[in-house]
Design an enzyme around this catalytic site. Sequence first.
Site, mmCIF file in Angstrom:
data_model
loop_
_atom_site.group_PDB
_atom_site.id
_atom_site.type_symbol
_atom_site.label_atom_id
_atom_site.label_comp_id
_atom_site.label_asym_id
_atom_site.label_seq_id
_atom_site.Cartn_x
_atom_site.Cartn_y
_atom_site.Cartn_z
ATOM 1 C CD GLU B 213 -1.462 2.379 1.948
ATOM 2 O OE1 GLU B 213 -0.343 2.357 2.517
ATOM 3 O OE2 GLU B 213 -2.176 3.388 1.908
ATOM 4 C CG HIS B 321 4.676 6.937 7.512
ATOM 5 N ND1 HIS B 321 4.831 7.159 6.168
ATOM 6 C CD2 HIS B 321 3.619 6.097 7.623
ATOM 7 C CE1 HIS B 321 3.909 6.478 5.500
ATOM 8 N NE2 HIS B 321 3.149 5.823 6.362
#
Lengths: 338, 357
Positions: B213, B321
């Site tokens: 993804e 992240h």
Amino acid sequence: MDTKRLEKLCNSFGVSSAEHMIGRTLQKDYEPLCDEIKCDRLGSVFAFKRSKNETAQTLMIASALDEVGLMVSEVKDNGTLAFIQLESVSPSSLLHQRVRILTRENTYVDGVITTGKKALEDKCEIKSADDLVIECGLKYDEMKELLHPGDLVAYGNNFNENNGIIMSKALFPRVFNEVTLELMEKIKDKEFDFHIAAGCIGQSVIGYRGTKTATYVIKPDAAIALTGFDTAQKKVHPGDGVVLGYYDRQMLPSQVFLKDFAKEVETKAYFGLTGNDGSFIHKTLKGTPAISVGIAVDNMGSANEICRAEDVDALVNALAAYLETINSKKLAEFGFGD
Amino acid sequence: MIEMINLEKLDKICSAYGISSFEQEIGNILEEEYKALNLPCERDGLGSVIASKCTNHSGPKMMVAAHMDEVGFMVKSIDDHGFIKVQTIGSWWSHMVLGQWYTIVTRDKREYHALMGSMATHGLPAETRNKTVSIEDVYLDLGVGSKQEALDLGIQVGDMVAPLAHFEVMNNQKYISCKAFDDRIGNYIMIEAAKRLEKEEHTPLYLANTVQEEPGLRGARTAVETVYPDIAFAIDTTLAGDTPMNHNICSLGKGVVLSMIDSNSIAPRGLVRYVESICKKNDIEHQYAIFNMGGTDSGNIHKAFEGVVNMTLSIPIRYMHTNHSIIHADDVEACIRLICELAKDMNEKVYGEILEY
């Protein structure tokens, strides 16, 4: 050109992903003009005129269904609405424009985009959409049950026609929706040896999403994307008649199709950057020869666009006349064979 | 009864090392979980793991998708002294990687810990102090004496580099920190939903654990092609705005997020209304996100074929992240409950009403 109908279309709410109301209006108008209505699941609506030819090719004539808009990102406790832009319209173009918000209950609340400065005293410089909010004249307590994050926002209705010059929000794409209707009316009693699918693509302007799904449903052999061509830098001007796209950043038109259209129809050539539905029609599935055709539109994407009724008539007549010059064999030749 | 998070299972799922295109191990872990529930699994052409339930029932095909890949790096080169330069896989801000531990996983599954090096902090001129290092300049310090030592460990160009796993329940036990909640929390939620639906009969349900993804919603394309669903929900994470440095309408602990928009898709109004009604009917806490700076699998699901009725449900996350994100157990619970209620409620009539809205 049917001014009354165009006014009704322009004054509808059709922001990307909430095109259902105008989609239904167009579907009702298409129904008496075709053999079948074809839809996808992103709101696209097409009038399908079936040919009696068993090996008929399919010509797709597509306009966009969605108009540019905004989405409410926060109902602030000072009674204003923060928002994000759905398309990349220059944010300074938004200042002091009237807007209409579609609530969860499908009602409307009107507002004005403001920057919290005094127009009579301050310099109102707008660098980004973060400098802007929507003011509805309501207090927070009046708003908190009525408006929510995620609500969609269109420009306010402002249609005006004078001596054949039309000014309105959403002329792109509504004038092209009107072209598909008038074209289908014009050819209603004609027969062709190819199928015609004329209609409107949902969630196009926001990023050609319905373009993929509509192409999947229609499975065209050739396509004409109807679009506006901006007049800035005086490339074209309202009154120039039919404009033919020779280049944009997202599609190189089919050379064979382009040359044929330019041969049969008087057109003004346009080299630009902004893409149109052709961008995703031509490269979805196995590939479809496509061209982009339209008329000059001033201030595309702003709350006040301008076009001329005579150009709309020229486009409708040109398309109807062009259909008489083509057939399934020719459409197949635009492609590269099976 | 308030369900608690199965911390051991969540730890196992999040701690597995699996960056984009290296999802074999996490895929196997998830497949084992579904096997234990007696649910058949198939794979698409890129390795997505798709479990299915009640496929012989009538009703609209419902797909739920969560991606298995985490953000990380690949070994790009080993210099003469054994320092390793890396290629980002997924988006990273260099500010958040310097001084952090990473794990290098070799082809034969050996794991080595390495530190992302940084320049000495003493005597830095002001202009250097005020900048962030370019992500091109970061390097891994293996703590070895030479390039040959690095090679002798079996490390090769192309090896996976992932944040070192560190699972921690925080000082309020509902706050949990680990790497890769984006989007392993989605994989966890789908397994828990499958468990709770074990005795239920419902519309055909496909639980797709997608690959790749992060670099571009790729497994979403192949998974949706494999399943061809009528309705789909992507489960992903969304930025929380409840910290001193980030403000938005999304907060940890305020419930499952109905993502109204992301950078590649808009939630259709009819589906939003329907999901809101299911939340209200079942007292499921929910909130909203307007986040057009990042994409989810919905970007490639909604416009597949003739279009799929589709939106993203999200878990609010702090520090997406980075090596250590934080989520809230209540949001996870709300999402599991919502998936279960959606699966149980979905039928042709409901689906028709969503389309007609």
